[in-house]
Write an enzyme that holds these catalytic residues in place. Structure first.
Site, PDB file in Angstrom:
ATOM      1  N   LYS A 172      17.254 -18.671 -16.688  1.00 30.79           N
ATOM      2  CA  LYS A 172      17.481 -18.122 -18.028  1.00 30.79           C
ATOM      3  C   LYS A 172      16.165 -17.611 -18.580  1.00 30.79           C
ATOM      4  O   LYS A 172      15.299 -18.380 -18.999  1.00 30.79           O
ATOM      5  CB  LYS A 172      18.039 -19.189 -18.991  1.00 30.79           C
ATOM      6  CG  LYS A 172      18.516 -18.525 -20.295  1.00 30.79           C
ATOM      7  CD  LYS A 172      18.600 -19.474 -21.474  1.00 30.79           C
ATOM      8  CE  LYS A 172      17.316 -19.563 -22.267  1.00 30.79           C
ATOM      9  NZ  LYS A 172      16.881 -18.349 -22.953  1.00 30.79           N
ATOM     10  N   GLU A 247       6.442 -27.465 -18.218  1.00 29.93           N
ATOM     11  CA  GLU A 247       5.147 -26.820 -18.400  1.00 29.93           C
ATOM     12  C   GLU A 247       5.131 -26.400 -19.864  1.00 29.93           C
ATOM     13  O   GLU A 247       5.790 -25.437 -20.237  1.00 29.93           O
ATOM     14  CB  GLU A 247       5.060 -25.637 -17.434  1.00 29.93           C
ATOM     15  CG  GLU A 247       3.651 -25.281 -17.083  1.00 29.93           C
ATOM     16  CD  GLU A 247       3.090 -24.337 -18.098  1.00 29.93           C
ATOM     17  OE1 GLU A 247       2.473 -24.839 -19.079  1.00 29.93           O
ATOM     18  OE2 GLU A 247       3.267 -23.138 -17.937  1.00 29.93           O
ATOM     19  N   CYS A 281      -0.214 -20.565 -22.436  1.00 24.30           N
ATOM     20  CA  CYS A 281      -0.318 -22.017 -22.627  1.00 24.30           C
ATOM     21  C   CYS A 281      -1.720 -22.501 -22.278  1.00 24.30           C
ATOM     22  O   CYS A 281      -2.186 -23.490 -22.820  1.00 24.30           O
ATOM     23  CB  CYS A 281       0.729 -22.722 -21.785  1.00 24.30           C
ATOM     24  SG  CYS A 281       0.833 -22.058 -20.123  1.00 24.30           S
ATOM     25  N   GLU A 381      -0.757 -25.751 -31.348  1.00 28.82           N
ATOM     26  CA  GLU A 381      -0.796 -24.545 -30.527  1.00 28.82           C
ATOM     27  C   GLU A 381      -0.400 -23.336 -31.381  1.00 28.82           C
ATOM     28  O   GLU A 381       0.711 -23.276 -31.907  1.00 28.82           O
ATOM     29  CB  GLU A 381       0.166 -24.683 -29.340  1.00 28.82           C
ATOM     30  CG  GLU A 381       0.045 -23.524 -28.380  1.00 28.82           C
ATOM     31  CD  GLU A 381       0.919 -23.685 -27.148  1.00 28.82           C
ATOM     32  OE1 GLU A 381       2.094 -24.052 -27.300  1.00 28.82           O
ATOM     33  OE2 GLU A 381       0.415 -23.429 -26.041  1.00 28.82           O
TER      34      GLU A 381
HETATM   35  P1  NDP Z   1      10.634 -22.185 -26.982  1.00 23.21           P
HETATM   36  O1  NDP Z   1      10.130 -23.423 -26.361  1.00 23.21           O
HETATM   37  O2  NDP Z   1      11.645 -22.248 -28.035  1.00 23.21           O
HETATM   38  O3  NDP Z   1      11.259 -21.206 -25.852  1.00 23.21           O
HETATM   39  C1  NDP Z   1      11.009 -21.275 -24.464  1.00 23.21           C
HETATM   40  C2  NDP Z   1      12.307 -21.066 -23.679  1.00 23.21           C
HETATM   41  O4  NDP Z   1      13.196 -22.147 -23.920  1.00 23.21           O
HETATM   42  C3  NDP Z   1      13.085 -19.800 -24.063  1.00 23.21           C
HETATM   43  O5  NDP Z   1      13.724 -19.250 -22.923  1.00 23.21           O
HETATM   44  C4  NDP Z   1      14.094 -20.365 -25.039  1.00 23.21           C
HETATM   45  O6  NDP Z   1      15.187 -19.535 -25.256  1.00 23.21           O
HETATM   46  C5  NDP Z   1      14.455 -21.668 -24.366  1.00 23.21           C
HETATM   47  N1  NDP Z   1      15.090 -22.651 -25.258  1.00 23.21           N
HETATM   48  C6  NDP Z   1      15.039 -22.735 -26.613  1.00 23.21           C
HETATM   49  N2  NDP Z   1      15.786 -23.767 -27.059  1.00 23.21           N
HETATM   50  C7  NDP Z   1      16.310 -24.358 -25.968  1.00 23.21           C
HETATM   51  C8  NDP Z   1      17.163 -25.492 -25.768  1.00 23.21           C
HETATM   52  N3  NDP Z   1      17.633 -26.221 -26.790  1.00 23.21           N
HETATM   53  N4  NDP Z   1      17.502 -25.827 -24.506  1.00 23.21           N
HETATM   54  C9  NDP Z   1      17.043 -25.123 -23.468  1.00 23.21           C
HETATM   55  N5  NDP Z   1      16.247 -24.031 -23.584  1.00 23.21           N
HETATM   56  C10 NDP Z   1      15.873 -23.662 -24.823  1.00 23.21           C
HETATM   57  O7  NDP Z   1       9.387 -21.360 -27.478  1.00 23.21           O
HETATM   58  P2  NDP Z   1       9.365 -20.300 -28.685  1.00 23.21           P
HETATM   59  O8  NDP Z   1       9.801 -19.031 -28.126  1.00 23.21           O
HETATM   60  O9  NDP Z   1      10.102 -20.771 -29.877  1.00 23.21           O
HETATM   61  O10 NDP Z   1       7.819 -20.310 -29.059  1.00 23.21           O
HETATM   62  C11 NDP Z   1       7.319 -21.285 -29.987  1.00 23.21           C
HETATM   63  C12 NDP Z   1       6.034 -21.858 -29.505  1.00 23.21           C
HETATM   64  O11 NDP Z   1       6.212 -22.472 -28.238  1.00 23.21           O
HETATM   65  C13 NDP Z   1       4.944 -20.833 -29.250  1.00 23.21           C
HETATM   66  O12 NDP Z   1       4.316 -20.461 -30.419  1.00 23.21           O
HETATM   67  C14 NDP Z   1       4.068 -21.601 -28.321  1.00 23.21           C
HETATM   68  O13 NDP Z   1       3.275 -22.472 -29.062  1.00 23.21           O
HETATM   69  C15 NDP Z   1       5.040 -22.396 -27.474  1.00 23.21           C
HETATM   70  N6  NDP Z   1       5.333 -21.730 -26.189  1.00 23.21           N
HETATM   71  C16 NDP Z   1       4.680 -22.151 -25.070  1.00 23.21           C
HETATM   72  C17 NDP Z   1       4.872 -21.488 -23.883  1.00 23.21           C
HETATM   73  C18 NDP Z   1       4.149 -21.873 -22.642  1.00 23.21           C
HETATM   74  O14 NDP Z   1       3.818 -21.001 -21.840  1.00 23.21           O
HETATM   75  N7  NDP Z   1       3.933 -23.158 -22.403  1.00 23.21           N
HETATM   76  C19 NDP Z   1       5.765 -20.347 -23.772  1.00 23.21           C
HETATM   77  C20 NDP Z   1       6.454 -20.013 -25.004  1.00 23.21           C
HETATM   78  C21 NDP Z   1       6.223 -20.690 -26.152  1.00 23.21           C
HETATM   79  P3  NDP Z   1      15.128 -18.602 -26.581  1.00 23.21           P
HETATM   80  O15 NDP Z   1      14.178 -17.512 -26.245  1.00 23.21           O
HETATM   81  O16 NDP Z   1      16.496 -18.157 -26.746  1.00 23.21           O
HETATM   82  O17 NDP Z   1      14.664 -19.469 -27.700  1.00 23.21           O
END
Ligand code: NDP
Length: 487
Positions: A172, A247, A281, A381
């Site tokens: 996904k 991660e 990250c 973050e």
């Molecule tokens: P999220 O953790 O919400 O999103 C990451 C992924 O998880 C997306 O594909 C998201 O889908 C999915 N997701 C969201 N909710 C659920 C759930 N309940 N069950 C399973 N999967 C889910 O990150 P955000 O996009 O909200 O970003 C917010 C913050 O997260 C950023 O500012 C950053 O700090 C951190 N982040 C860290 C990352 C990394 O590389 N470690 C990557 C991205 C974010 P959807 O897009 O539909 O929400």
């Protein structure tokens, strides 16, 4: 450009016909509408992956590897097109998308293509009369949840080892940036991956992601994203006790000692935080500088940051593009206010650029803020082109600051003292440490963190271990072994 779900080897609409808008972060124009998977679509994808599993896992490992190698070749052949797709979808500058994202992605599939028939079990020297061998067997259907910051590359990091090990996958991508993953799915079909081995369900996290994480037919979830959602994934996984690899976030400490090569440290530290607009990250988002070199370092660092060419990702001269979404841009800018309220001093940036050509996009200027190590700006973050600066007096203080967040992912240190480099590297709480460099990644080197940055590792043999289970087989090879009951 593909904009449907990819299930059982075919592109299909969502069962209820729902779609999601995909926007270009440069100007928020509509790129396409993509099918939105909900629970029923995820079920179809998991069923397809389960049907494909027996044949895929029984295939000779070398044949699985050959398909991954072909995929790597196709990615290189399609490099320009994939880079363009990634640039318009995520805002990555086209030159980074072409030279970093696409190339690292191809290298990753190639590495795991080569790994498929080299990853092997073992024979254990047990008591006489028995042969004990351990096989590494695939888990089954694996669910993979990919965020929006490096969709092409992270898809490779997850698909490569999972497929090499013999698992089938439901992936996904973030609904914000699904386009390159859909193109990769198309390429897997083109090079000959059997139907159902790779399935892509674009959808919202709360619906499609949550359902995938809960699904009883899924044996493992590999998740990259925020720590908060990582916790929800762990909760959701409990029903069938699926394996989870996380991660999550980071707040990378990047320490500049007084004996550092300042020019190199300035350059590397700018790369550490401003590459991909800081949406990484492992970003070096906390600069921790020895007080004796702080002025010299900051002078050069601010000068370099101010000169970064911010603009349209499709301009080959652009060094920093927009953030990936408006919501995220606003979130990053909110930290400027938070920092100010905490008494932080904005040394550079802290706002959207004034260039009218960028007014509709999700742009934020390179931002440098002097802050205390305990401030929210230096603890949470931010995930943008936002770096905090803190100074220290001695090694002990540098280490204490470096280790004072809940995260433990990537960190860097700049010094010409060999013993200091090794002793600090040993003491910093992080899954990865770079000495006199930052953000090096390679498909052979384990990638992941500790603390609230998650657990499990991507890349290398570690990833192969994570995508397999040990199966121990005991064979009685000696008829003389006495029976347990003397009758
Ligand atoms: P999220 O953790 O919400 O999103 C990451 C992924 O998880 C997306 O594909 C998201 O889908 C999915 N997701 C969201 N909710 C659920 C759930 N309940 N069950 C399973 N999967 C889910 O990150 P955000 O996009 O909200 O970003 C917010 C913050 O997260 C950023 O500012 C950053 O700090 C951190 N982040 C860290 C990352 C990394 O590389 N470690 C990557 C991205 C974010 P959807 O897009 O539909 O929400």
């Amino acid at each position: 450009m593909r904009n449907q779900l990819f299930i059982d080897g075919k592109f299909v609409d969502a069962l209820d016909g729902a779609t999601i808008e995909v926007l270009n972060p440069h100007d928020n124009s509509l790129i396409t509408r993509v099918a939105e998977a909900k629970a029923a679509d995820v079920d179809l994808a998991v069923d397809a992956a389960a049907r494909a599993f027996p044949r895929w896992s029984a295939m000779a490992a070398a044949d699985r590897g050959r398909l991954l190698l072909k995929l790597a070749d196709r990615i290189e052949e399609e490099a320009d097109e994939l880079a363009l797709l990634e640039a318009i979808d995520t805002g990555h500058p086209i030159r980074d998308a072409r030279n970093i994202d696409v190339m690292r992605t191809a290298a990753c599939y190639r590495y795991f293509g080569g790994m498929a028939d080299k990853f092997q079990g073992s024979v254990i020297p047990v008591e006489a009369g028995f042969l004990n061998y351990v096989q590494r067997v695939p888990i089954g259907v694996v669910g993979q949840i990919v965020p929006w910051n490096f969709p092409l590359m992270f898809t490779g990091w997850k698909l490569g080892p999972a497929l090499a090990a013999g698992n089938t996958v439901v992936i996904k991508p973030s609904e914000i940036t699904p386009l390159s993953t859909l193109r990769i799915a198309e390429l897997t079909a083109e090079v000959g991956f059997p139907a159902g081995v790779v399935n892509v369900v674009v959808g919202y996290g709360e619906t499609a992601g949550q359902h995938l994480a809960e699904h009883p037919g899924v044996g493992k979830i590999s998740f990259t994203g925020s720590t908060a959602i990582g916790r929800r994934v762990v909760e959701a996984s409990k029903g069938n006790l699926k394996r989870v690899q996380l991660e999550l976030g980071g707040k990378g400490a990047n320490i500049v000692f007084e004996d550092a090569n300042i020019k190199a440290a300035v350059n590397g530290s700018a790369w550490a935080i401003f590459h991909n607009q800081g949406q990484a990250c492992i970003a070096g988002s906390r600069l921790i500088i020895h007080e004796r070199v702080a002025d010299e370092f900051l002078d050069q660092f601010i000068g370099l940051a101010a000169s970064i060419r911010l603009g349209d990702p499709l301009n080959p001269e652009t060094e920093m593009g927009p953030l990936t979404s408006t919501i995220h841009r606003d979130r990053v800018l909110s930290y400027v206010e938070i920092a100010r309220e905490e008494g932080g001093e904005v040394l550079l940036g802290g706002k959207a650029p004034s260039d009218p050509a960028l007014a509709k996009g999700c742009y934020v200027e390179p931002t440098i803020v002097r802050a205390k190590a305990s401030d929210r700006a230096a603890q949470e973050e931010v995930f943008g082109p936002f770096v905090t600066v803190t100074t220290f007096k001695d090694d002990a203080e540098a280490l204490a600051i470096a280790n004072c967040t809940e995260y433990g992912l990537g960190s860097g240190l700049w010094t010409s003292n060999l013993s200091r480099a090794h002793s600090m590297a040993a003491s910093i709480r992080a899954g990865m440490v770079w000495v006199n460099s930052y953000k090096r990644v390679n498909p052979g080197s384990p990638f992941g963190g500790t603390g609230q940055s998650g657990y499990g590792r991507e890349m290398g043999f570690e990833a192969m271990n994570d995508y397999t289970e040990a199966k121990s087989i005991w064979v009685n090879v000696d008829a003389q072994v006495p029976p347990h009951f003397q009758r």
